[in-house]
Design a protein around this motif. Sequence first.
Motif, PDB file in Angstrom:
ATOM      1  N   GLN A 354       0.823  -1.209   0.000  1.00 32.05           N
ATOM      2  CA  GLN A 354       0.000   0.000   0.000  1.00 32.05           C
ATOM      3  C   GLN A 354       0.861   1.266   0.000  1.00 32.05           C
ATOM      4  N   ASN A 357       2.108   1.930  -3.466  1.00 34.08           N
ATOM      5  CA  ASN A 357       1.076   2.554  -4.295  1.00 34.08           C
ATOM      6  C   ASN A 357       0.971   4.052  -4.003  1.00 34.08           C
ATOM      7  N   LYS A 358       1.141   4.415  -2.731  1.00 32.36           N
ATOM      8  CA  LYS A 358       1.109   5.841  -2.368  1.00 32.36           C
ATOM      9  C   LYS A 358       2.301   6.573  -2.988  1.00 32.36           C
ATOM     10  N   HIS A 361       1.355   7.618  -6.373  1.00 29.41           N
ATOM     11  CA  HIS A 361       0.500   8.810  -6.307  1.00 29.41           C
ATOM     12  C   HIS A 361       1.339  10.069  -6.103  1.00 29.41           C
ATOM     13  N   ASP A 473      -5.625   6.010  -6.943  1.00 35.10           N
ATOM     14  CA  ASP A 473      -6.335   6.022  -5.663  1.00 35.10           C
ATOM     15  C   ASP A 473      -7.349   4.883  -5.585  1.00 35.10           C
ATOM     16  N   SER A 476      -5.508   1.834  -4.743  1.00 37.24           N
ATOM     17  CA  SER A 476      -5.170   1.821  -3.320  1.00 37.24           C
ATOM     18  C   SER A 476      -6.339   1.327  -2.480  1.00 37.24           C
ATOM     19  N   LYS A 480      -6.682  -2.329  -0.120  1.00 41.05           N
ATOM     20  CA  LYS A 480      -7.042  -2.391   1.296  1.00 41.05           C
ATOM     21  C   LYS A 480      -8.224  -3.322   1.549  1.00 41.05           C
ATOM     22  N   SER A 540      -1.976  -0.169 -13.285  1.00 38.59           N
ATOM     23  CA  SER A 540      -3.041  -0.192 -12.280  1.00 38.59           C
ATOM     24  C   SER A 540      -4.063  -1.283 -12.603  1.00 38.59           C
TER      25      SER A 540
END
Length: 551
Positions: A354, A357-358, A361, A473, A476, A480, A540
């Motif tokens: 995670q 992935n941020k 971004h 996003d 992301s 989760k 993605s």
Amino acid sequence: MIGTLFEILGSLGMFLFGMKVMSEALQKLSGEKLRAIMRTMTGNRFAGVGSGFLVTCLVQSSSASTVMMVSFVNAGLLTVVEAIGMIMGANLGTTTTFWIVSFLGFKFSLSSIALPIIGVAMPLIFSRKSTLRDTGEFLIGFGILFLGLMFLKDAVPDIRNNPDQVAFIQNFTGRGLLSVLFFFAFGTVLTIVVQSSSAAGAITITAAANGWIDFPTAAAIILGENVGTTITANLAAMGANTNAKRAAFAHFIFNIVGVIWAIIFFVPLTRLTDYLVPGDALNPTAIPFHMAAFHSGFNILNTALLIGFVPLLGKIVTRVIKDRKATSDHVKYENTFLPQTGELNLAEAEEDVQKMNKLTHDLVSGFVELYQSPTEKMGDRVKALKQLEKDSDRMAIETTDYLLRCSAGSVSDASRAKISSMLRVIAELEDMCDRGYRLVLLAERRYRKKRELPAETMNQVRQFGEIVLRFVDFTSTCLKRGVQAADMETAYQLENFIDQFRKNLRKESIARMRTSGDLVKAEMLYIDILNNMEAIGNHSLNILQALRHHD
């Protein structure tokens, strides 16, 4: 004497092996459920105690559960205060092992229990269904554990009729507080050496049942075992972050405070146990139950006394273990010599996925910022974004290595499939971060080479960046909570929209090049930007497909 020693060591080895097989099978059977329990049942300290108790009862290893709790703190999935509550529950959960050993190990014929269990388990381990195989492994571990206990009982001589053989032990008994402290220290060292409070407890119960030690001596050793078991969690935290160290240190403080008051009130505590538990503690069939009751009573009282001080304990460990300047934000994977809990510790890797992935971004949004608002300090901003790309590379390498080590161990088929999916996701995320950094370099080159484009392209790049960031996003969110069928429909729509957007902008760029040869270099750079942004959208989609395939 030497032969007896090796028999004891061999019996202990069989006991530990059975415990390992049983614990790993339980983790495979309920690993995902246990991870869910640890994520959801920590709303308050009482829920934390309950979840810690439940997890340790299921895993049958306080070492495994406390290491897992420390790793969850290391990954940022638990706070220190939440972990303290769960550690209290783990201390209660580990007392169930004493009751199982006492009830089954000394109430029934072990051979009549162990061998039939192994016989029932053998056909199960050849089943094609993973649940049945894991159940078979659990039963085999259970059987081997009690075979080891049976051999341990037989290896330790019964010296009730030969008290002269324990004269050296009697030299350390009957001296009041000094005797209690001596055997407390012995229990601590024993647990550190065997690295298992369950094994240390089995040795203590067997020695007591065979007349080597009396109940007060066994009780003092049990107190030492409660402190010795905290060493495992502190070893697990050595290579972890500050909060993980605090959680492990809180485990030590909790147990040592309990031992201090238990030693002060040692005589009343042992007498109370004698009064409440049926049977004479001098009876070899009754003393194991006295020991189990003492162990449970101590941990219940200690939890009841200290649960109100959990926030204070959190403040103490925070003050003692200071914050250090972090070199990076990712989870550290260390301590491969500790109990293998890869089935449960996959959450650590999930957290880093995670975070990667941020990073994507941040890199894309950083590119849009640089592209539209160049400043004199662009070099510093590019340097900071370059560090993000380096972090993603390091996280990808370390997380991949960690997952491969997990898959090499004993994990369920479902977890193995999840690990395979996560490895693909990590590879895609690393490529996404690389693409993000390429965009940053292209923005820098545009201003360094003074590649001028029509004003409308500024707005187009901003719009394209917003669409790509929306997809990042969305990815992301799916990382989760998992991917549903409706999510894939949304993902395909986003990916198609990005593809079409890129095609339209590319056509406009080619048309401008045909009318003005002076814009060729600037337009080629612009097309390169569009291609990299589209590639991030493709990655993605690949991530969501990998997650959906696993689910």
